[in-house]
Design an enzyme around this catalytic site. Structure first.
Site, PDB file in Angstrom:
ATOM      1  N   CYS A   1      -9.496  51.428 -22.729  1.00 24.33           N
ATOM      2  CA  CYS A   1     -10.121  50.657 -22.907  1.00 24.33           C
ATOM      3  C   CYS A   1     -11.458  50.772 -22.787  1.00 24.33           C
ATOM      4  O   CYS A   1     -12.728  50.602 -23.302  1.00 24.33           O
ATOM      5  CB  CYS A   1     -10.467  49.008 -21.995  1.00 24.33           C
TER       6      CYS A   1
ATOM      7  N   HIS B   1      -6.245  50.309   3.341  1.00 22.92           N
ATOM      8  CA  HIS B   1      -7.545  51.609   2.788  1.00 22.92           C
ATOM      9  C   HIS B   1      -6.870  52.089   1.677  1.00 22.92           C
ATOM     10  O   HIS B   1      -7.164  52.606   0.278  1.00 22.92           O
ATOM     11  CB  HIS B   1      -7.162  52.911   3.518  1.00 22.92           C
TER      12      HIS B   1
HETATM   13  P1  OAD Z   1      -8.322  61.330  10.408  1.00 17.86           P
HETATM   14  O1  OAD Z   1      -8.268  63.473  10.151  1.00 17.86           O
HETATM   15  O2  OAD Z   1      -9.689  61.185  11.895  1.00 17.86           O
HETATM   16  O3  OAD Z   1      -7.226  62.065  12.355  1.00 17.86           O
HETATM   17  C1  OAD Z   1      -5.526  62.557  12.271  1.00 17.86           C
HETATM   18  C2  OAD Z   1      -5.449  62.003  13.999  1.00 17.86           C
HETATM   19  O4  OAD Z   1      -4.318  62.665  13.900  1.00 17.86           O
HETATM   20  C3  OAD Z   1      -6.010  63.393  14.591  1.00 17.86           C
HETATM   21  O5  OAD Z   1      -6.534  61.984  15.967  1.00 17.86           O
HETATM   22  C4  OAD Z   1      -5.036  64.142  14.965  1.00 17.86           C
HETATM   23  O6  OAD Z   1      -5.533  64.397  16.068  1.00 17.86           O
HETATM   24  C5  OAD Z   1      -4.198  63.340  15.113  1.00 17.86           C
HETATM   25  N1  OAD Z   1      -2.756  63.934  14.564  1.00 17.86           N
HETATM   26  C6  OAD Z   1      -2.827  65.099  13.466  1.00 17.86           C
HETATM   27  N2  OAD Z   1      -1.630  66.150  13.956  1.00 17.86           N
HETATM   28  C7  OAD Z   1      -0.553  64.638  13.811  1.00 17.86           C
HETATM   29  C8  OAD Z   1       1.273  64.248  14.437  1.00 17.86           C
HETATM   30  N3  OAD Z   1       1.806  65.551  14.160  1.00 17.86           N
HETATM   31  N4  OAD Z   1       1.587  63.294  14.787  1.00 17.86           N
HETATM   32  C9  OAD Z   1       0.303  62.602  15.471  1.00 17.86           C
HETATM   33  N5  OAD Z   1      -1.012  62.836  15.399  1.00 17.86           N
HETATM   34  C10 OAD Z   1      -0.977  63.320  14.877  1.00 17.86           C
HETATM   35  O7  OAD Z   1      -7.327  60.815  10.071  1.00 17.86           O
HETATM   36  P2  OAD Z   1      -7.372  59.860  10.070  1.00 17.86           P
HETATM   37  O8  OAD Z   1      -7.884  58.611  11.899  1.00 17.86           O
HETATM   38  O9  OAD Z   1      -6.104  58.239   9.299  1.00 17.86           O
HETATM   39  O10 OAD Z   1      -9.899  56.587   4.837  1.00 17.86           O
HETATM   40  O11 OAD Z   1      -8.435  58.993   9.124  1.00 17.86           O
HETATM   41  C11 OAD Z   1      -8.902  57.515   9.302  1.00 17.86           C
HETATM   42  C12 OAD Z   1      -9.458  57.263   7.879  1.00 17.86           C
HETATM   43  O12 OAD Z   1     -10.528  58.756   7.584  1.00 17.86           O
HETATM   44  C13 OAD Z   1      -8.857  57.804   6.627  1.00 17.86           C
HETATM   45  O13 OAD Z   1      -7.848  56.808   6.340  1.00 17.86           O
HETATM   46  C14 OAD Z   1      -9.861  58.035   5.370  1.00 17.86           C
HETATM   47  C15 OAD Z   1     -10.558  58.629   6.204  1.00 17.86           C
HETATM   48  O14 OAD Z   1     -12.321  58.704   5.749  1.00 17.86           O
HETATM   49  C16 OAD Z   1     -10.864  56.926   3.727  1.00 17.86           C
HETATM   50  O15 OAD Z   1     -11.245  57.533   3.071  1.00 17.86           O
HETATM   51  C17 OAD Z   1     -11.710  55.860   3.226  1.00 17.86           C
END
Ligand code: OAD
Length: 252
Positions: A151, A118
């Site tokens: 620019c 990303h």
């Molecule tokens: P999310 O916010 O969707 O999910 C975060 C995950 O981390 C959840 O499943 C939580 O349960 C878990 N979590 C929370 N605390 C934790 C900890 N201490 N240890 C381990 N896990 C934990 O984030 P992503 O899956 O990364 O994209 O989201 C994917 C994409 O959605 C991001 O890259 C972003 C977002 O919209 C864009 O902006 C394009």
């Protein structure tokens, strides 16, 4: 405990371990995740603030989110989970990290083979002349948003917005790693965003086993028959690293 030992044995006997990481890995660094109760999307509507369409219509509004992220990242640092992953790579257990995170913390902790699917907040890119510049130390007052390139074009972080296509290089590098993997370790991702949402299924089709570290269940946990190690990234990875780097006959 049985699950944990199974995970240790799977990783120990793996030939190509790949990590897929998400925002949960950086939560313990003080950077909130996107979804969930205290997630960024509860305060910033992603369609308005984090989509290409929203940015094009009102770049100054999107920059309020970008500034918050830049400040959060500048004030935070990699946590024990980032460091343990870097150390697993040094011990040759881990071959690659595919991360959705844009904070650069895996590299800061010393991981070498990191694919930022990303993009990154480290650089800004001009939407007109396409020149890149470092975002380091860049703090803009809210009346100066969006920042402008010499620019005249509007600057945008090199992080991906919803509606932008995934750059082909990190995408194909990720696919290659997922196909090579015999064990995929999913850490701190809800798994709802394409293309990472597809990776576990692809890995399974290529014969890999899935392990997940997350205090909650994700969309992968049940349908993919994932070995779920329930807990925070720093705690579970710390235990895994200890077990993997200690010669314990009990675990073999
Ligand atoms: P999310 O916010 O969707 O999910 C975060 C995950 O981390 C959840 O499943 C939580 O349960 C878990 N979590 C929370 N605390 C934790 C900890 N201490 N240890 C381990 N896990 C934990 O984030 P992503 O899956 O990364 O994209 O989201 C994917 C994409 O959605 C991001 O890259 C972003 C977002 O919209 C864009 O902006 C394009």
């Amino acid at each position: 405990m049985k699950r944990f030992k199974l995970a240790v044995n799977l990783i120990r006997s793996s030939k190509h371990l790949v990590v897929v990481s998400g925002a949960g890995v950086s939560v313990e660094s003080g950077i909130p995740a996107f979804r969930g109760e205290s997630g960024l999307w509860t305060r910033f509507d992603p369609q308005k603030y984090a989509s290409l369409d929203g940015f094009t219509k009102n770049p100054g509004r999107s920059w309020h989110l970008f500034m918050e992220l830049l400040v959060l990242i500048a004030q935070a640092k990699p946590n024990a989970a980032h460091h343990d992953l870097a150390s697993l790579e040094r011990c040759r257990y881990l071959k690659a990290i595919i991360t959705q995170n844009i904070d650069g913390f895996h590299q800061l902790a010393g991981s070498q083979n990191v694919i930022e699917i990303h993009g990154t907040m480290r650089n800004l890119i001009c939407t007109e002349c396409k020149q890149r510049l470092s975002s380091r130390g860049m703090i803009f007052d809210s009346e100066d948003l969006p920042p402008i390139c010499p620019c005249g074009g509007i600057l945008k972080p090199e992080a991906l917005l919803f509606g932008e296509s995934i750059p082909s290089k990190p995408y194909f590098k990720s696919l290659k790693q997922i196909r090579l993997a015999d064990v995929v370790l999913l850490i701190g991702t809800s798994g709802v965003v394409h293309p990472v949402s597809e990776f576990p299924e692809i890995a399974l089709r290529h014969g890999a086993r899935l392990i997940e570290i997350n205090p909650e269940e994700s969309v992968f946990t049940r349908p993919c028959n994932t070995l779920h190690l329930k807990g925070k990234a720093t705690t579970v990875l710390g235990e895994l690293k200890k077990a993997l780097t200690t010669d314990s006959k009990e675990d073999q």
